[in-house]
Design a protein around this motif. Structure first.
Motif, PDB file in Angstrom:
ATOM      1  N   ALA A 171       0.831  -1.206   0.000  1.00  0.00           N
ATOM      2  CA  ALA A 171       0.000   0.000   0.000  1.00  0.00           C
ATOM      3  C   ALA A 171       0.864   1.254   0.000  1.00  0.00           C
ATOM      4  CB  ALA A 171      -0.905   0.000   1.225  1.00  0.00           C
ATOM      5  N   SER A 172       0.409   2.264  -0.748  1.00  0.00           N
ATOM      6  CA  SER A 172       1.058   3.574  -0.707  1.00  0.00           C
ATOM      7  C   SER A 172       0.207   4.560   0.087  1.00  0.00           C
ATOM      8  CB  SER A 172       1.295   4.106  -2.118  1.00  0.00           C
ATOM      9  OG  SER A 172       0.089   4.102  -2.859  1.00  0.00           O
ATOM     10  N   ASP A 173      -1.105   4.544  -0.151  1.00  0.00           N
ATOM     11  CA  ASP A 173      -2.037   5.406   0.572  1.00  0.00           C
ATOM     12  C   ASP A 173      -3.034   4.536   1.324  1.00  0.00           C
ATOM     13  OD1 ASP A 173      -0.738   7.476  -0.683  1.00  0.00           O
ATOM     14  OD2 ASP A 173      -2.309   7.813  -2.170  1.00  0.00           O
ATOM     15  N   LEU A 201      -1.019   7.188  13.932  1.00  0.00           N
ATOM     16  CA  LEU A 201      -0.651   7.966  12.754  1.00  0.00           C
ATOM     17  C   LEU A 201       0.819   8.378  12.808  1.00  0.00           C
ATOM     18  CD1 LEU A 201      -3.769  10.302  12.303  1.00  0.00           C
ATOM     19  CD2 LEU A 201      -3.089   8.390  10.831  1.00  0.00           C
ATOM     20  N   TYR A 202       1.313   8.629  14.014  1.00  0.00           N
ATOM     21  CA  TYR A 202       2.730   9.003  14.163  1.00  0.00           C
ATOM     22  C   TYR A 202       3.637   7.847  13.747  1.00  0.00           C
ATOM     23  CZ  TYR A 202       7.123  10.475  16.263  1.00  0.00           C
ATOM     24  OH  TYR A 202       8.438  10.807  16.458  1.00  0.00           O
ATOM     25  N   ARG A 203       3.290   6.648  14.164  1.00  0.00           N
ATOM     26  CA  ARG A 203       4.087   5.469  13.795  1.00  0.00           C
ATOM     27  C   ARG A 203       4.075   5.220  12.298  1.00  0.00           C
ATOM     28  NH1 ARG A 203       2.401   0.330  17.101  1.00  0.00           N
ATOM     29  NH2 ARG A 203       3.801  -0.546  15.523  1.00  0.00           N
ATOM     30  N   PHE A 252       3.682   4.760   5.064  1.00  0.00           N
ATOM     31  CA  PHE A 252       2.921   4.969   3.827  1.00  0.00           C
ATOM     32  C   PHE A 252       3.115   6.402   3.339  1.00  0.00           C
ATOM     33  CE2 PHE A 252       0.379   1.943   6.453  1.00  0.00           C
ATOM     34  CZ  PHE A 252       0.608   0.805   5.690  1.00  0.00           C
ATOM     35  N   ASP A 253       2.850   6.630   2.053  1.00  0.00           N
ATOM     36  CA  ASP A 253       2.928   7.989   1.533  1.00  0.00           C
ATOM     37  C   ASP A 253       1.901   8.883   2.219  1.00  0.00           C
ATOM     38  OD1 ASP A 253       4.877   7.098  -0.171  1.00  0.00           O
ATOM     39  OD2 ASP A 253       3.579   6.987  -1.938  1.00  0.00           O
ATOM     40  N   GLN A 254       0.736   8.334   2.486  1.00  0.00           N
ATOM     41  CA  GLN A 254      -0.319   9.100   3.132  1.00  0.00           C
ATOM     42  C   GLN A 254      -1.218   8.176   3.926  1.00  0.00           C
ATOM     43  OE1 GLN A 254      -2.980  12.622   1.599  1.00  0.00           O
ATOM     44  NE2 GLN A 254      -3.870  10.744   0.824  1.00  0.00           N
ATOM     45  N   THR A 255      -1.527   8.586   5.159  1.00  0.00           N
ATOM     46  CA  THR A 255      -2.475   7.848   5.987  1.00  0.00           C
ATOM     47  C   THR A 255      -3.498   8.830   6.528  1.00  0.00           C
ATOM     48  OG1 THR A 255      -0.670   6.390   6.695  1.00  0.00           O
ATOM     49  CG2 THR A 255      -2.746   6.222   7.895  1.00  0.00           C
ATOM     50  N   VAL A 256      -4.757   8.477   6.452  1.00  0.00           N
ATOM     51  CA  VAL A 256      -5.813   9.340   6.957  1.00  0.00           C
ATOM     52  C   VAL A 256      -6.833   8.491   7.704  1.00  0.00           C
ATOM     53  CG1 VAL A 256      -7.044   9.211   4.738  1.00  0.00           C
ATOM     54  CG2 VAL A 256      -7.592  11.051   6.343  1.00  0.00           C
TER      55      VAL A 256
END
Length: 214
Positions: A93-95, A116-118, A123-127
């Motif tokens: 996965a990238s996003d 999210l900090y870890r 990943f390029d982006q995590t939301v």
């Protein structure tokens, strides 16, 4: 350059938007999150966890909607959410968009936001997305965000003790080279007034939250 792989990861049965309106290349369900995907009629590549929060009938339904089901013992060091994240890494996965990990128990919600900090370098982006919010975390840099009908408000919180050099352009309340600290409300409930806004900062870790009233 390899194509980006977007994964939707449902990590629980907390506050969920309409999952059928979300688009991802691959879906992964963790424990009750797998039940939420199956109940929505969404096919998932993987269902993972100890499944201690679903019934036998639910597990039968999950198997019908999952290409693969990985059962783990309840006595384990990792949470079901962490297991799902690890498998998302293995898939490439990238996003990653994470659902269902807020709006329930506060201890779980806080640790999931801290996750999210870890994942900043994973990943390029995590939301994290729920019915009211989209939560992201950033290292120093310059970022762009677009105006969306879904979210009226945009807030910036310091995850580190201090964030310096915070500059906001395209916002109702612009900032230039500001500092924010734990517990300060200077950058809460801002709004975009341009189609595209930028935010940048020079040190610290920022949590950016887009949100709406119910």
């Amino acid at each position: 350059m390899a194509a980006k792989l977007s994964i939707g990861l449902v990590g629980g049965a907390g506050s969920l938007p309409d999952l059928r309106a979300e688009n991802h290349h691959i879906w992964i369900g963790a424990d009750a999150g797998a039940k939420a995907l199956a109940s929505a009629g969404i096919r998932m590549k993987l269902a993972v966890g100890d499944f201690d929060s679903v019934s036998e009938a639910d597990l039968v339904m999950i198997r019908q909607y999952a290409d693969q089901v990985l059962l783990y013992s309840p006595e384990k060091d990792e949470t079901d959410f962490e297991l799902a994240i690890r498998h998302a890494q293995e898939i490439g996965a990238s996003d990653v968009a994470v659902y269902g990990v807020t709006g329930g128990r506060l201890d779980h919600e806080l640790i999931n936001v801290q996750m999210l900090y870890r994942l900043l370098d994973t990943f390029d982006q995590t939301v994290i997305i729920d019915r009211q919010n989209a939560i992201r975390m950033h290292r120093p840099g310059t970022y762009r965000t677009i105006q969306e009908d879904t979210y009226r408000y945009v807030s910036f919180l310091s995850f580190s003790e201090q964030v310096t050099g915070l500059t906001l352009t395209g916002f109702k309340y612009p900032l230039t080279d500001a500092s924010i600290h734990w517990g300060e409300t200077l950058s809460i409930s801002n709004e975009l007034v341009a189609q595209t806004g930028t935010y940048s900062f020079t040190s610290g870790i920022v949590i950016m939250i887009k949100s709406k009233d119910v």
